[in-house]
Design a protein around this motif. Structure first.
Motif, mmCIF file in Angstrom:
data_model
loop_
_atom_site.group_PDB
_atom_site.id
_atom_site.type_symbol
_atom_site.label_atom_id
_atom_site.label_comp_id
_atom_site.label_asym_id
_atom_site.label_seq_id
_atom_site.Cartn_x
_atom_site.Cartn_y
_atom_site.Cartn_z
ATOM 1 N N SER A 166 81.865 26.052 -3.782
ATOM 2 C CA SER A 166 81.616 27.479 -3.563
ATOM 3 C C SER A 166 82.696 28.363 -4.163
ATOM 4 C CB SER A 166 81.493 27.764 -2.062
ATOM 5 O OG SER A 166 82.639 27.309 -1.372
ATOM 6 N N GLY A 167 83.853 27.774 -4.491
ATOM 7 C CA GLY A 167 84.948 28.546 -5.046
ATOM 8 C C GLY A 167 85.044 28.476 -6.556
ATOM 9 N N PHE A 168 84.127 27.717 -7.180
ATOM 10 C CA PHE A 168 84.056 27.709 -8.645
ATOM 11 C C PHE A 168 82.666 27.342 -9.159
ATOM 12 C CE2 PHE A 168 84.343 25.769 -12.869
ATOM 13 C CZ PHE A 168 84.869 26.847 -13.568
ATOM 14 N N LYS A 169 82.161 26.166 -8.789
ATOM 15 C CA LYS A 169 80.942 25.640 -9.409
ATOM 16 C C LYS A 169 79.753 26.602 -9.260
ATOM 17 C CE LYS A 169 79.405 22.090 -11.720
ATOM 18 N NZ LYS A 169 80.077 21.600 -12.927
ATOM 19 N N VAL A 170 79.510 27.049 -8.036
ATOM 20 C CA VAL A 170 78.355 27.922 -7.787
ATOM 21 C C VAL A 170 78.552 29.309 -8.394
ATOM 22 C CG1 VAL A 170 77.066 29.115 -5.964
ATOM 23 C CG2 VAL A 170 77.500 26.656 -5.790
ATOM 24 N N PRO A 171 79.697 29.980 -8.136
ATOM 25 C CA PRO A 171 79.844 31.302 -8.764
ATOM 26 C C PRO A 171 79.884 31.237 -10.287
ATOM 27 C CG PRO A 171 81.870 30.637 -7.643
ATOM 28 C CD PRO A 171 80.809 29.692 -7.213
ATOM 29 N N ALA A 172 80.505 30.189 -10.842
ATOM 30 C CA ALA A 172 80.544 30.052 -12.300
ATOM 31 C C ALA A 172 79.136 29.931 -12.869
ATOM 32 C CB ALA A 172 81.380 28.837 -12.689
ATOM 33 N N GLU A 191 84.214 26.191 -19.186
ATOM 34 C CA GLU A 191 85.567 26.153 -19.733
ATOM 35 C C GLU A 191 86.049 27.553 -20.101
ATOM 36 O OE1 GLU A 191 83.149 24.019 -20.526
ATOM 37 O OE2 GLU A 191 84.055 22.250 -19.561
ATOM 38 N N ASN A 192 85.131 28.410 -20.566
ATOM 39 C CA ASN A 192 85.498 29.778 -20.923
ATOM 40 C C ASN A 192 85.921 30.589 -19.709
ATOM 41 O OD1 ASN A 192 82.692 29.895 -23.222
ATOM 42 N ND2 ASN A 192 84.797 29.260 -23.620
ATOM 43 N N LEU A 193 85.441 30.185 -18.528
ATOM 44 C CA LEU A 193 85.765 30.918 -17.299
ATOM 45 C C LEU A 193 87.060 30.433 -16.667
ATOM 46 C CD1 LEU A 193 82.283 31.169 -15.522
ATOM 47 C CD2 LEU A 193 83.263 32.624 -17.302
ATOM 48 N N MET A 194 87.631 29.365 -17.208
ATOM 49 C CA MET A 194 88.826 28.779 -16.599
ATOM 50 C C MET A 194 90.121 29.436 -17.061
ATOM 51 S SD MET A 194 87.859 24.732 -16.754
ATOM 52 C CE MET A 194 86.334 24.103 -16.032
ATOM 53 N N GLU A 195 90.026 30.306 -18.066
ATOM 54 C CA GLU A 195 91.226 30.966 -18.552
ATOM 55 C C GLU A 195 90.881 32.352 -19.065
ATOM 56 O OE1 GLU A 195 92.694 28.344 -21.520
ATOM 57 O OE2 GLU A 195 91.155 28.869 -22.984
ATOM 58 N N GLY A 196 91.883 33.218 -19.083
ATOM 59 C CA GLY A 196 91.679 34.571 -19.560
ATOM 60 C C GLY A 196 91.465 34.617 -21.058
ATOM 61 N N GLY A 197 90.935 35.770 -21.518
ATOM 62 C CA GLY A 197 90.730 35.951 -22.951
ATOM 63 C C GLY A 197 89.303 35.752 -23.400
#
Length: 347
Positions: A166-172, A191-197
């Protein structure tokens, strides 16, 4: 010369035999059930406010199996998962995504039970994944008066852990589904959501749901993902209906760490998504089938369902891992029950 080659050959054969014997013994030792049951806990359930619940669950396990129980508290999802996968723990309480990762790494890891919903069945065995923003900033996340995911572009974001359901998989998954409809983000990935830019200006990981919420409330992130059940010991509804978009939550004045300096702080929900309840899971190679069966029987009993130290009455004001509002209890579940979460990785 021939004699020397013979000696070298015999020496190498002896070394190979010793290595094989050593590996065989190590494998047996790692998977042999012993008289201590090790439970590993995620960071979310490792706080001091959860100690009474952990201790009561440990007492039940000890009484049922006749074995000593040791609790291993962690500060990182990956550590908890690897501890179980590497045969260094018998049991764990983890989210669906964590279980899926652990099972993929070691198929001896199987679900023991999950807490049901208020109906006492698996039909409503869900909790909620939130995307939250600070109350004072909420207008920045609305379009035409309603919250919109379009507004999180280029904002700073806090997730929990890449192994969090619920803290990553579902919202991502929801964020990718929304933004991939735009040409600019047609190829957006986790992977694009794991870091800024990429989509976000900055990405933080709180390492627990509590940590992600604190990232929001202390101003380190503009948006944060975390779940209702992991913060319910620290916050209360200040406005609106629980688990609905627009509901406002306030940190209790007497909240324990890590919210102890954030009393009165408020956030509001811009997104709410139901998620399959988190399971207790077992490493069968370490625990053994006999103890697995014993624990499944006692966990799903009326005695445990009515144990107020495990299922804390919702109106008691006490902290706990599980709460009782109606007929909540533990129920057995098959591996296939988690397939909806598995499918999120296939999208």
């Amino acid at each position: 010369m021939k004699k020397n080659w013979y000696l070298v050959t015999m020496f190498l054969l002896l070394v190979l035999m010793l290595i094989a014997c050593s590996e065989g013994s190590a494998g047996t030792e790692n998977t042999e059930a012993d008289d201590v049951i090790e439970i590993v806990w995620y960071p979310n359930e490792s706080g001091t406010d959860m100690k009474s619940s952990r201790d009561e669950i440990g007492r039940v396990i000890k009484e049922t199996t006749g074995k000593e129980v040791e609790h291993h508290l962690t500060t990182d999802y990956a550590i908890a998962i690897e501890t179980l996968v590497n045969n260094n723990a018998d049991l764990a309480f983890m989210g669906a995504q964590g279980y899926i990762e652990a099972n993929k790494g070691n198929d001896a890891i199987q679900p023991l039970v999950v807490p049901t919903g208020p109906s006492g069945t698996l039909d409503d065995a869900v909790y909620h994944s939130w995307l939250a923003v600070n109350v004072d900033d909420q207008e920045n996340f609305k379009a035409d008066g309603d919250f919109s995911l379009d507004t999180i572009e280029r904002k700073s974001m806090s997730f929990v852990s890449t192994s969090s359901t619920s803290g990553f998989k579902v919202p991502a998954s929801g964020i990718i589904e929304h933004f991939s409809k735009k040409e600019k983000y047609a190829d957006l990935t986790e992977e694009n959501l794991m870091e800024g830019g990429q989509l976000f200006s900055q990405v933080l990981f709180g390492n627990s749901h509590q940590g992600s919420a604190v990232n929001l409330l202390n101003g380190n992130a503009e948006v944060a993902a975390f779940c209702d059940t992991c913060v319910e010991n620290y916050v209360e509804v200040a406005e609106g209906e629980a688990n609905t978009v627009g509901a406002v939550y306030q940190v209790q004045d007497d909240a324990s760490e890590p919210f102890n300096k954030l009393g009165g702080s408020e956030f509001t929900l811009m997104s709410v998504t139901p998620v399959l309840n988190a399971p207790f899971v077992a490493n069968l190679d370490v625990l053994g089938q006999e103890d697995f069966d014993k624990l499944q029987e006692v966990f799903t009993s009326d005695e445990i369902a009515n144990n107020e130290q495990i299922f804390v009455p919702e109106d008691s004001g006490e902290s706990g891992l599980f709460f009782k509002s109606d007929k909540e209890r533990f129920a057995p579940v098959e591996d296939s029950w988690f397939d909806p979460i598995r499918k999120l990785s296939e999208q």
